[in-house]
Design a protein around this motif. Structure first.
Motif, short mmCIF file in Angstrom:
data_model
loop_
_atom_site.label_atom_id
_atom_site.label_comp_id
_atom_site.label_asym_id
_atom_site.label_seq_id
_atom_site.Cartn_x
_atom_site.Cartn_y
_atom_site.Cartn_z
N UNK A 163 0.85 -1.19 0.00
CA UNK A 163 0.00 0.00 0.00
C UNK A 163 0.88 1.24 0.00
N UNK A 164 0.29 2.39 -0.33
CA UNK A 164 1.01 3.66 -0.24
C UNK A 164 0.15 4.65 0.55
N UNK A 165 0.83 5.54 1.25
CA UNK A 165 0.14 6.59 2.01
C UNK A 165 0.90 7.89 1.84
N UNK A 166 0.17 9.00 1.91
CA UNK A 166 0.79 10.32 1.89
C UNK A 166 0.83 10.79 3.34
N UNK B 242 5.45 10.38 -0.02
CA UNK B 242 4.87 9.10 -0.39
C UNK B 242 5.59 7.99 0.38
N UNK B 243 4.82 7.22 1.16
CA UNK B 243 5.37 6.13 1.97
C UNK B 243 4.74 4.82 1.50
N UNK B 244 5.59 3.87 1.16
CA UNK B 244 5.15 2.56 0.65
C UNK B 244 5.39 1.50 1.72
N UNK B 245 4.39 0.64 1.92
CA UNK B 245 4.52 -0.46 2.87
C UNK B 245 4.29 -1.79 2.16
N UNK B 246 5.18 -2.73 2.44
CA UNK B 246 5.12 -4.04 1.81
C UNK B 246 5.19 -5.11 2.89
N UNK B 247 4.37 -6.15 2.77
CA UNK B 247 4.40 -7.28 3.70
C UNK B 247 4.21 -8.55 2.90
N UNK B 248 4.94 -9.60 3.28
CA UNK B 248 4.85 -10.87 2.58
C UNK B 248 5.13 -12.00 3.56
N UNK B 249 4.46 -13.13 3.37
CA UNK B 249 4.69 -14.31 4.19
C UNK B 249 4.42 -15.54 3.33
N UNK B 250 5.05 -16.65 3.69
CA UNK B 250 4.81 -17.89 2.98
C UNK B 250 3.44 -18.45 3.38
N UNK C 50 -3.37 4.73 2.01
CA UNK C 50 -2.88 3.77 2.98
C UNK C 50 -3.67 2.48 3.03
N UNK C 51 -4.71 2.35 2.21
CA UNK C 51 -5.56 1.16 2.25
C UNK C 51 -5.57 0.40 0.92
N UNK C 52 -5.69 1.11 -0.18
CA UNK C 52 -5.79 0.46 -1.49
C UNK C 52 -4.45 -0.20 -1.85
N UNK C 53 -4.54 -1.32 -2.57
CA UNK C 53 -3.35 -2.02 -3.00
C UNK C 53 -2.56 -1.16 -3.99
N UNK C 54 -1.24 -1.17 -3.88
CA UNK C 54 -0.39 -0.37 -4.76
C UNK C 54 0.92 -1.13 -5.00
N UNK C 55 1.04 -1.75 -6.17
CA UNK C 55 2.25 -2.49 -6.51
C UNK C 55 3.23 -1.57 -7.24
N UNK C 56 4.36 -1.28 -6.59
CA UNK C 56 5.38 -0.41 -7.19
C UNK C 56 6.62 -1.21 -7.60
N UNK C 57 6.42 -2.44 -8.01
CA UNK C 57 7.56 -3.30 -8.31
C UNK C 57 8.47 -2.73 -9.40
N UNK C 58 7.94 -1.87 -10.25
CA UNK C 58 8.76 -1.31 -11.34
C UNK C 58 9.30 0.08 -10.98
N UNK C 59 9.30 0.43 -9.70
CA UNK C 59 9.73 1.77 -9.30
C UNK C 59 11.14 2.10 -9.78
N UNK C 60 12.07 1.14 -9.66
CA UNK C 60 13.44 1.41 -10.10
C UNK C 60 13.51 1.57 -11.62
N UNK C 61 12.71 0.80 -12.32
CA UNK C 61 12.64 0.95 -13.77
C UNK C 61 12.12 2.33 -14.14
N UNK C 62 11.10 2.80 -13.43
CA UNK C 62 10.57 4.14 -13.69
C UNK C 62 11.64 5.20 -13.45
#
Length: 248
Positions: free
Chosen positions: A111-114, A134-142, A175-187
């Motif tokens: 997600x992202x939040x301002x 702009x603050x990005x939060x990422x969480x992942x688990x198996x 801060x709630x909606x999904x936001x995938x920034x996986x290509x941020x470095x490419x941008x």
């Protein structure tokens, strides 16, 4: 690019026009790999500041290199056409640091939040205390809940000003909606920014967790982002992949 200065926009004492000298200096920086082949050059305004010349002089210097087939220009700007290895594949620069290489899964959340970033982030990015960004939060688990990874990234004012794709998120950073920034470095790379990464890896005392702090700045040493990643490292391994150009 290493900064050079020319105090006045006039011909050198040897009679060589300034734009020829700017063209030669820029060509030298292109040949040393500061801007990889295919990467977009900074805009005329930034190049003028970099070389201490007027935008008209920079425009003439670019035209010299363009006529010699060393630059190509399209609607996205100018880029070097010197022989060399292609720019690094964005696939090896997945954002954020620690993100799993596979496509987002059920256990992934981003997600992202301002909002005001953590104080450590604000200091690293040169932001005044309490100033939002702009603050990005990422969480992942198996699937079984192990191997948890959480990352918090704060972007600088420079990144938001230079990278259009990031700036667009401001209006929907709730801060709630999904936001995938996986290509941020490419941008960032497509915006003409050369990325320099510095990762600090620390094992947290009395825990199985590892902390990774990544700081990224551009070719002008301007901070772009800082990421703070926590990894449950009991079973996981962190893998970092970097590409460095061969020595000339």
């Amino acid at each position: 690019m290493a900064r050079t200065t020319t105090p006045h926009d006039h011909p050198h004492a040897d009679g060589q026009p300034l734009y020829w000298r700017v063209a030669a200096q820029l060509l030298g920086e292109l040949r040393d790999g500061t801007v990889p082949p295919g990467e977009r050059l900074p805009g005329e305004r930034r190049l003028a500041q970099h070389f201490g010349a007027s935008r008209e002089t920079v425009r003439q210097a670019l035209e010299v290199l363009r006529r010699d087939g060393l630059l190509a220009t399209d609607r996205r700007g100018s880029h070097a056409t010197l022989p060399g290895a292609p720019a690094q594949s964005p696939a090896s620069l997945t954002f954020p640091v620690g993100a799993r290489p596979a496509e987002p899964r059920t256990g992934d959340r981003a997600t992202v939040a301002w909002e005001a970033p953590p104080p450590e982030h604000a200091a690293a990015l040169g932001l005044a205390p309490g100033r939002p960004t702009l603050v990005h939060r990422y969480a992942s688990a198996t699937a079984d809940g192990s191997g948890r990874r959480t990352a918090v990234t704060s972007f600088s004012a420079v990144a938001l000003a230079e990278v259009e794709e990031l700036a667009r998120y401001r209006g929907r950073a709730d801060g709630a909606a999904s936001a995938q920034l996986r290509r941020a470095y490419d941008w960032m790379r497509r915006a003409g920014l050369t990325l320099h990464h510095r990762d600090t890896i620390t094992r947290l005392a009395d825990t199985p967790s590892v902390r990774v702090v990544r700081r990224v700045h551009d070719q002008y040493t301007r901070p772009l982002e800082i990421t703070d990643l926590l990894v449950d490292a009991r079973q996981d391994a962190l893998v970092y992949e970097f590409t460095q150009p061969a020595a000339h």
